[in-house]
Scaffold this motif. Structure first.
Motif, mmCIF file in Angstrom:
data_model
loop_
_atom_site.group_PDB
_atom_site.id
_atom_site.type_symbol
_atom_site.label_atom_id
_atom_site.label_comp_id
_atom_site.label_asym_id
_atom_site.label_seq_id
_atom_site.Cartn_x
_atom_site.Cartn_y
_atom_site.Cartn_z
ATOM 1 N N ILE A 28 0.842 -1.208 0.000
ATOM 2 C CA ILE A 28 0.000 0.000 0.000
ATOM 3 C C ILE A 28 0.870 1.248 0.000
ATOM 4 N N ALA A 29 1.945 1.226 0.780
ATOM 5 C CA ALA A 29 2.846 2.385 0.841
ATOM 6 C C ALA A 29 3.524 2.625 -0.509
ATOM 7 N N ARG A 30 3.920 1.537 -1.183
ATOM 8 C CA ARG A 30 4.552 1.693 -2.502
ATOM 9 C C ARG A 30 3.564 2.259 -3.520
ATOM 10 N N LEU A 31 2.319 1.768 -3.466
ATOM 11 C CA LEU A 31 1.303 2.270 -4.387
ATOM 12 C C LEU A 31 1.002 3.739 -4.094
ATOM 13 N N ALA A 32 0.987 4.112 -2.819
ATOM 14 C CA ALA A 32 0.751 5.516 -2.440
ATOM 15 C C ALA A 32 1.851 6.416 -2.991
ATOM 16 N N ALA A 33 3.097 5.934 -2.920
ATOM 17 C CA ALA A 33 4.209 6.722 -3.458
ATOM 18 C C ALA A 33 4.072 6.904 -4.968
ATOM 19 N N SER A 34 3.623 5.852 -5.646
ATOM 20 C CA SER A 34 3.413 5.941 -7.093
ATOM 21 C C SER A 34 2.311 6.938 -7.422
ATOM 22 N N ILE A 35 1.239 6.933 -6.636
ATOM 23 C CA ILE A 35 0.133 7.858 -6.869
ATOM 24 C C ILE A 35 0.575 9.297 -6.618
ATOM 25 N N GLU A 36 1.412 9.501 -5.606
ATOM 26 C CA GLU A 36 1.928 10.847 -5.349
ATOM 27 C C GLU A 36 2.773 11.342 -6.513
ATOM 28 N N SER A 37 3.514 10.422 -7.148
ATOM 29 C CA SER A 37 4.403 10.816 -8.241
ATOM 30 C C SER A 37 3.671 10.958 -9.568
ATOM 31 N N HIS A 38 2.747 10.034 -9.839
ATOM 32 C CA HIS A 38 2.139 9.979 -11.169
ATOM 33 C C HIS A 38 0.638 10.233 -11.170
ATOM 34 N N GLY A 39 0.029 10.372 -10.010
ATOM 35 C CA GLY A 39 -1.409 10.566 -9.951
ATOM 36 C C GLY A 39 -2.153 9.241 -9.997
ATOM 37 N N GLN A 40 -3.454 9.305 -9.833
ATOM 38 C CA GLN A 40 -4.299 8.108 -9.885
ATOM 39 C C GLN A 40 -4.595 7.789 -11.353
ATOM 40 N N LEU A 41 -4.060 6.685 -11.824
ATOM 41 C CA LEU A 41 -4.168 6.345 -13.244
ATOM 42 C C LEU A 41 -5.445 5.591 -13.577
ATOM 43 N N GLN A 42 -6.087 5.016 -12.566
ATOM 44 C CA GLN A 42 -7.290 4.218 -12.825
ATOM 45 C C GLN A 42 -8.314 4.476 -11.725
ATOM 46 N N PRO A 43 -9.569 4.765 -12.085
ATOM 47 C CA PRO A 43 -10.581 5.022 -11.054
ATOM 48 C C PRO A 43 -10.979 3.736 -10.343
ATOM 49 N N ILE A 44 -11.504 3.898 -9.143
ATOM 50 C CA ILE A 44 -12.080 2.756 -8.443
ATOM 51 C C ILE A 44 -13.561 2.679 -8.810
ATOM 52 N N ALA A 45 -14.222 1.613 -8.406
ATOM 53 C CA ALA A 45 -15.667 1.473 -8.633
ATOM 54 C C ALA A 45 -16.362 1.422 -7.278
ATOM 55 N N VAL A 46 -17.446 2.185 -7.138
ATOM 56 C CA VAL A 46 -18.178 2.251 -5.873
ATOM 57 C C VAL A 46 -19.672 2.149 -6.133
ATOM 58 N N ARG A 47 -20.420 1.898 -5.075
ATOM 59 C CA ARG A 47 -21.887 1.924 -5.142
ATOM 60 C C ARG A 47 -22.392 2.703 -3.921
ATOM 61 N N TRP A 48 -23.519 3.356 -4.091
ATOM 62 C CA TRP A 48 -24.101 4.141 -3.002
ATOM 63 C C TRP A 48 -24.991 3.256 -2.155
ATOM 64 N N VAL A 49 -24.785 3.284 -0.830
ATOM 65 C CA VAL A 49 -25.594 2.503 0.105
ATOM 66 C C VAL A 49 -26.366 3.484 0.983
ATOM 67 N N PRO A 50 -27.662 3.693 0.712
ATOM 68 C CA PRO A 50 -28.438 4.700 1.456
ATOM 69 C C PRO A 50 -28.450 4.454 2.957
#
Length: 315
Positions: A75-97
């Motif tokens: 997770i820490a390595r991925l966070a460092a990559s996101i800090e350097s290059h940004g979020q390259l792929q969106p996540i998928a979510v659903r709304w739970v009322p």
């Protein structure tokens, strides 16, 4: 030309004229309308209404998703990559009322890494419409199987959950997830192994294909013994299959028709590999333990040394 393109062209032309483009200069510049148009980057694209940025704190993980363990270092390595290059792929979510929150369907590692990186928002695609827990699990399994993110036993448990929920056979599950029937059967076989053996599979000491061969042994205690032997000797799948075949043959052979079935004598076998390519196999009908194996090997070494010394003197 579509009405939209016509309006864009007109707008672009008017804007160019307002900025002085197309006026005669000393060099006689050609009118803008006569210049060749460049490629339109928006051609062939559509904006998604469901693609948004969501505040990280408005999202929570799905407690029922198949993946339960996340490596903090990864997770820490991925966070460092996101800090350097940004979020390259969106996540998928659903709304739970009921929760008043978005729940992650796919991409929990990315969501955790973005939180770790201290970002306030995450790019996400919102899955619209009602979905049953089984449908959500299927989506999560597909995403994890494609990315190979699940540990083998986690994947097997998810397979079993989905089969039970939908009353599916292994072949039906394989069809739904675009997997081979054999791969699903091998995965499900891991669930029949003792917890200690499953742990060896998940931590990488025991390959899933090798564990599948061990599952063909009926006795759980013998499965654990065999797994320890395989890990110690670093046996591959073919070698493990041969050990299993030999044990099953020894347990079933030697009985004549009409005779009472004799109780098979259990033989414990351990095989060790050396860096020079030699394999040493130790067998004992009363079981083996490290101390007794060490004593036996010392005795064998003494015998070999005596033999070498005798041959040298004879020469």
């Amino acid at each position: 030309m579509s009405k939209r393109d016509e309006l864009l062209n007109r707008f672009g032309s008017n804007l160019a004229e307002s900025m002085g483009a197309g006026r005669q200069s000393g060099q006689g510049a050609a009118p803008a309308s006569d210049r060749p148009a460049g490629p339109n980057p928006h051609q062939g694209t559509n904006r998604l209404r469901t693609a948004v940025e969501i505040e990280v704190d408005r999202i929570e993980p799905d407690p029922d998703q198949p993946r339960q363990e996340f490596d903090p270092d990864a997770i820490a390595r991925l966070a460092a990559s996101i800090e350097s290059h940004g979020q390259l792929q969106p996540i998928a979510v659903r709304w739970v009322p009921d929760r008043g929150r978005y729940v992650v369907v796919a991409g929990e590692r990315r969501w955790r890494a973005i939180k770790h990186a201290g970002r306030a928002k995450v790019a996400a695609v919102i899955l619209e419409g009602d979905r049953s827990p089984e449908q959500i699990l299927e989506l999560q399994l597909i995403e994890n199987c494609i990315r190979e993110d699940l540990k083998p036993v986690e994947q097997a448990r998810a397979f079993k959950t989905l089969m039970d929920a939908n009353a599916w056979t292994a072949s039906r599950l394989a069809e739904a997830l675009n997997l081979t029937g054999a791969s699903v059967s091998r995965a499900l076989a891991l669930l029949d192994l003792p917890t200690a053996v499953q742990a060896s599979v998940d931590d990488g000491r025991l390959a899933p294909s090798v564990a599948y061969e061990i599952s063909k042994v009926d006795d759980p205690t013998e499965q654990e013994d065999l797994a320890a032997e395989v890990v110690s000797a670093k046996l591959n799948r073919a070698e493990t299959a041969e050990v299993v075949r030999r044990r099953k043959s020894e347990g079933q052979g030697g009985r004549r028709p009409g005779k009472a079935k004799a109780k098979p004598r259990k033989v414990t076998t351990r095989t060790y590999r050396t860096s020079t390519g030699y394999k040493v196999t130790v067998e004992h009908r009363k079981g083996t333990d490290p101390d007794s194996i060490l004593d036996a090997l010392k005795e064998i070494i003494t015998q070999i040394e005596t033999s070498v010394s005798t041959n040298a003197e004879a020469a």
